[in-house]
Design a protein around this motif. Structure first.
Motif, PDB file in Angstrom:
ATOM      1  N   ALA A 273       0.126   1.912  -7.498  1.00  0.00           N
ATOM      2  CA  ALA A 273      -1.300   2.934  -6.628  1.00  0.00           C
ATOM      3  C   ALA A 273      -0.218   3.747  -6.964  1.00  0.00           C
ATOM      4  O   ALA A 273      -0.826   4.939  -6.839  1.00  0.00           O
ATOM      5  N   LEU A 274       0.335   3.795  -8.237  1.00  0.00           N
ATOM      6  CA  LEU A 274       0.998   5.364  -8.584  1.00  0.00           C
ATOM      7  C   LEU A 274       0.834   5.578 -10.169  1.00  0.00           C
ATOM      8  O   LEU A 274       1.110   6.807 -10.442  1.00  0.00           O
ATOM      9  N   ASP A 275       0.893   4.378 -10.856  1.00  0.00           N
ATOM     10  CA  ASP A 275       1.291   4.475 -12.249  1.00  0.00           C
ATOM     11  C   ASP A 275      -0.207   5.002 -13.150  1.00  0.00           C
ATOM     12  O   ASP A 275      -1.926   4.487 -13.293  1.00  0.00           O
TER      13      ASP A 275
ATOM     14  N   PHE B 135     -12.172  13.935  -5.392  1.00  0.00           N
ATOM     15  CA  PHE B 135     -10.482  13.421  -6.280  1.00  0.00           C
ATOM     16  C   PHE B 135      -9.448  13.989  -5.147  1.00  0.00           C
ATOM     17  O   PHE B 135      -9.454  15.265  -5.071  1.00  0.00           O
ATOM     18  N   GLU B 136      -8.234  13.524  -5.550  1.00  0.00           N
ATOM     19  CA  GLU B 136      -7.156  13.429  -4.711  1.00  0.00           C
ATOM     20  C   GLU B 136      -6.919  14.013  -6.615  1.00  0.00           C
ATOM     21  O   GLU B 136      -6.972  12.756  -7.067  1.00  0.00           O
ATOM     22  N   ILE B 137      -6.067  14.683  -6.890  1.00  0.00           N
ATOM     23  CA  ILE B 137      -4.937  15.162  -7.861  1.00  0.00           C
ATOM     24  C   ILE B 137      -3.148  15.448  -7.687  1.00  0.00           C
ATOM     25  O   ILE B 137      -3.245  15.920  -6.618  1.00  0.00           O
TER      26      ILE B 137
ATOM     27  N   VAL C 221       0.849  -0.951   0.240  1.00  0.00           N
ATOM     28  CA  VAL C 221       0.403   0.109  -0.032  1.00  0.00           C
ATOM     29  C   VAL C 221       1.134   1.505   0.207  1.00  0.00           C
ATOM     30  O   VAL C 221       2.176   1.270   0.102  1.00  0.00           O
ATOM     31  N   LEU C 222       0.344   2.513  -0.754  1.00  0.00           N
ATOM     32  CA  LEU C 222       1.060   3.588  -0.922  1.00  0.00           C
ATOM     33  C   LEU C 222       1.145   3.770   0.894  1.00  0.00           C
ATOM     34  O   LEU C 222      -0.196   4.078   1.897  1.00  0.00           O
ATOM     35  N   ILE C 223       2.246   4.659   0.960  1.00  0.00           N
ATOM     36  CA  ILE C 223       2.078   5.176   2.454  1.00  0.00           C
ATOM     37  C   ILE C 223       1.307   6.857   2.463  1.00  0.00           C
ATOM     38  O   ILE C 223       0.887   7.748   2.100  1.00  0.00           O
ATOM     39  N   PRO C 224       0.488   6.416   3.525  1.00  0.00           N
ATOM     40  CA  PRO C 224      -0.504   8.353   3.289  1.00  0.00           C
ATOM     41  C   PRO C 224       0.170   9.436   3.771  1.00  0.00           C
ATOM     42  O   PRO C 224       0.990   8.785   4.201  1.00  0.00           O
ATOM     43  N   ARG C 225      -0.278  10.685   2.580  1.00  0.00           N
ATOM     44  CA  ARG C 225       0.596  11.144   2.814  1.00  0.00           C
ATOM     45  C   ARG C 225      -0.270  12.247   3.575  1.00  0.00           C
ATOM     46  O   ARG C 225      -1.507  12.516   3.534  1.00  0.00           O
ATOM     47  N   MET C 226       0.646  13.519   4.008  1.00  0.00           N
ATOM     48  CA  MET C 226       0.506  14.082   4.413  1.00  0.00           C
ATOM     49  C   MET C 226      -0.567  15.052   3.580  1.00  0.00           C
ATOM     50  O   MET C 226      -2.346  16.035   3.766  1.00  0.00           O
TER      51      MET C 226
HETATM   52  N1  GLN Z   1       1.362  11.251  -4.234  1.00  0.00           N
HETATM   53  C1  GLN Z   1       1.663  10.414  -4.320  1.00  0.00           C
HETATM   54  C2  GLN Z   1       3.697  10.627  -4.972  1.00  0.00           C
HETATM   55  O1  GLN Z   1       3.976  12.461  -4.768  1.00  0.00           O
HETATM   56  C3  GLN Z   1       0.716   9.666  -5.645  1.00  0.00           C
HETATM   57  C4  GLN Z   1      -0.219   9.530  -5.327  1.00  0.00           C
HETATM   58  C5  GLN Z   1      -1.042   8.868  -6.362  1.00  0.00           C
HETATM   59  O2  GLN Z   1      -0.769   8.401  -7.357  1.00  0.00           O
HETATM   60  N2  GLN Z   1      -2.713   8.212  -5.812  1.00  0.00           N
HETATM   61  O3  GLN Z   1       4.792  10.198  -5.043  1.00  0.00           O
END
Ligand code: GLN
Length: 275
Positions: free
Chosen positions: A206-208, A236-238, A87-92
């Motif tokens: 989770a990134l691509d 959405f987060e963008i 999983v992606l690490i939750p970002r601030m």
């Molecule tokens: N915010 C993540 C990054 O900058 C990317 C997250 C995503 O693709 N949803 O690495």
């Protein structure tokens, strides 16, 4: 060895390996020694076994492995979430997504239904469930990610249903008041330019976001109308440069489209109301 001596040694280790997050040295010590960060400078005599444990973790961090993966947890919106490399690490910055939803959705009253697409660790939907007491579902294509999300819901006492679904595929005719997603949004060609911490350790699934990073926004916007109640909202987060593209995608089916910036003043959230 006192705090300053140990800190200096580890600072050199980090510098030699190009690790700029010097604060991680303190966070490692906080974790191992169980004292608050402010108390660290007063430590005069760190035991040999604690020193060895701290050095072992710091050496692992020096390989660019993110501290959250080493410690197995990460704080998001004031709560500790279990994480691993599925999983992606939750970002601030994603906390801005939560704050936006909390602010915009007061009018839904109780018994809201919320869907999180690509839930990963579950940080977003678990936080919303705990903050709003809503009826929450999180879906992900990756079963290993869902296992992490389920662990977190249990650990934090959140009532969230998780199941495997490629976007809306397994949702049948369910309808929601709110759909939220932080989908993969990095342009495929840009992944190699990301920090080693991200590109070498976090899941590319989770990134691509495809050629322009917009693949998942296109798919989610296309189908969201079939899964939203009247007056339903899509959040959405963008990526920092995607506000225009994602707003454009949403214009046909959504109105009152707004963009919100994150703490670094980058565009980070786009949302709108179903027409
Ligand atoms: N915010 C993540 C990054 O900058 C990317 C997250 C995503 O693709 N949803 O690495």
């Amino acid at each position: 060895m006192n705090y300053f001596e140990l800190h200096k040694e580890l600072e050199e280790l980090f510098e030699q390996n190009g690790i700029i997050e010097i604060a991680d040295i303190d966070w490692i010590m906080v974790q191992v020694l169980g004292v608050s960060r402010g108390k660290l400078p007063f430590l005069k005599d760190i035991s040999l076994s604690d020193e060895q444990t701290i050095k072992k973790i710091a050496t692992l961090r020096a390989t660019h492995k993110p501290l959250a993966y080493i410690l197995g947890e990460s704080n998001f919106f004031g709560r500790d979430f279990a994480v691993n490399n599925n999983v992606l690490i939750p970002r601030m910055d994603t906390e801005v997504l939560i704050e936006t939803i909390l602010k915009e959705c007061q009018h839904f009253g109780k018994n809201k239904t919320i869907l999180d697409i690509g839930t990963g660790s579950g940080a977003i939907i678990i936080t919303l469930a705990l903050e709003l007491g809503a009826n929450c579902i999180g879906v992900d294509i990756n079963e290993d990610a869902l296992a992490v999300a389920k662990t977190n819901a249990k650990k934090l006492g959140a009532d969230v249903q998780f199941f495997k679904s490629n976007l809306f595929e397994n949702l049948k005719s369910k309808k929601f008041d709110i759909i939220v997603s932080n989908p993969p949004y990095i342009e495929t060609a840009k992944i190699n330019e990301l920090d080693a911490e991200v590109k070498d350790f976090e899941p590319h699934l989770a990134l691509d976001g495809g050629l322009k990073g917009l693949d998942f926004y296109e798919k989610i916007v296309r189908d969201a109308k079939y899964f939203l109640n009247k007056n339903g909202m899509l959040f959405f987060e963008i990526g920092y440069n995607q506000a225009n593209d994602v707003s454009k995608l949403m214009e046909k089916d959504f109105e009152d489209i707004k963009v919100v910036k994150d703490y670094g003043r980058n565009d980070r959230v786009v949302f709108g109301k179903l027409r």
